[in-house]
Design an enzyme around this catalytic site. Structure first.
Site, PDB file in Angstrom:
ATOM      1  N   ASP A 194      31.562  32.614  37.862  1.00 42.59           N
ATOM      2  CA  ASP A 194      32.310  31.411  38.155  1.00 42.59           C
ATOM      3  C   ASP A 194      33.784  31.824  38.041  1.00 42.59           C
ATOM      4  O   ASP A 194      34.103  32.835  37.413  1.00 42.59           O
ATOM      5  CB  ASP A 194      31.944  30.339  37.113  1.00 42.59           C
ATOM      6  CG  ASP A 194      32.828  29.118  37.215  1.00 42.59           C
ATOM      7  OD1 ASP A 194      32.998  28.597  38.329  1.00 42.59           O
ATOM      8  OD2 ASP A 194      33.358  28.692  36.167  1.00 42.59           O
ATOM      9  N   ASP A 198      36.906  29.499  37.492  1.00 47.77           N
ATOM     10  CA  ASP A 198      37.750  28.794  36.540  1.00 47.77           C
ATOM     11  C   ASP A 198      37.097  28.710  35.169  1.00 47.77           C
ATOM     12  O   ASP A 198      35.985  28.206  35.039  1.00 47.77           O
ATOM     13  CB  ASP A 198      38.025  27.381  37.077  1.00 47.77           C
ATOM     14  CG  ASP A 198      39.443  26.961  36.782  1.00 47.77           C
ATOM     15  OD1 ASP A 198      40.101  27.646  35.972  1.00 47.77           O
ATOM     16  OD2 ASP A 198      39.873  25.956  37.352  1.00 47.77           O
TER      17      ASP A 198
HETATM   18 MG   LIG Z   1      34.226  27.010  35.452  1.00 44.46          MG
END
Ligand SMILES: [Mg+2]
Length: 214
Positions: free
Chosen positions: A10, A12
């Site tokens: 992922d 962020d």
């Molecule tokens: Mg995230």
């Protein structure tokens, strides 16, 4: 677990934290809409895409918008966000990220991104790590947002791998759920709420030992 052939990240909260940039942009958007928006409200938007985030904010204020106005507020939020992240650099990578990307590449382990952010390619570029990524699946490449596993399944597929051969690194509950639904081993990072949810939990990526999985 051995025989891991790819790491899917992922963006962020795992590679970089642009949380405060999102918060600033959503605050300004909510303020313009006359809706009060707290840090706790922002917490609930972690891992949620832009469209659904705006829907949740409107729900908070009991407001509805025409589809044209809705679109223009999406653009408004994104502009504030993009302005605020225009200064990101390699120094903004979270602890352990650069070392892990380098190690994985040197060991021949594939690297992929599975993010709901449509800005993901630009952010990777700013962070100076785009060259490490064999595949980037962003918000433009999926129909169903997390917790649907599509973004990670597409990543594994693009690499020609089975989910059982990939690890997913996530900081949000929706992302860990997506990983598990997709048949991936989930590594929760930097969010204590994931301690009893993810298959493995790390405070940050410096704690990860790739040797144990390949
Ligand atoms: Mg995230």
């Amino acid at each position: 677990m051995a025989n891991v052939k790819a790491l899917l990240f992922d963006l962020d909260g795992v590679l970089v934290s642009t949380e405060k940039n999102h918060f600033i942009a959503w605050c300004e958007t909510a303020r313009t809409l006359g809706i009060s928006f707290s840090k706790e409200d922002n917490e609930a938007l972690k891992g949620v895409n832009r469209v659904d985030s705006l829907k949740q904010i409107l729900k908070l204020g009991n407001k509805t918008l025409s589809s044209e106005a809705f679109e223009s507020f999406l653009v408004f939020k994104n502009k504030i966000y993009l302005d605020s992240i225009s200064t990101l650099s390699e120094a903004d990578l979270l602890p352990g990220v650069h070392a892990l990307l380098r190690q994985a590449q040197s060991m021949g382990v594939k690297i992929g991104l599975g993010s709901s952010s449509k800005n993901a390619p630009m952010i990777l570029d700013r962070l100076g790590v785009k060259r490490f990524f064999d595949v980037v699946i962003d918000g433009n490449g999926v129909t169903y947002p997390k917790p649907h596993p599509e973004v990670f399944l597409n990543g594994a597929k693009a690499l020609g791998l089975d989910p059982s051969e990939c690890l997913v690194f996530e900081d949000a509950l929706s992302g860990v759920t997506a990983a598990k639904e997709g048949g991936f081993l989930s590594i929760g990072v930097g969010n204590p709420l994931l301690q009893n949810v993810a298959d493995v939990y790390l405070n940050n990526l410096t704690e990860f030992r790739l040797e144990a999985y390949v």
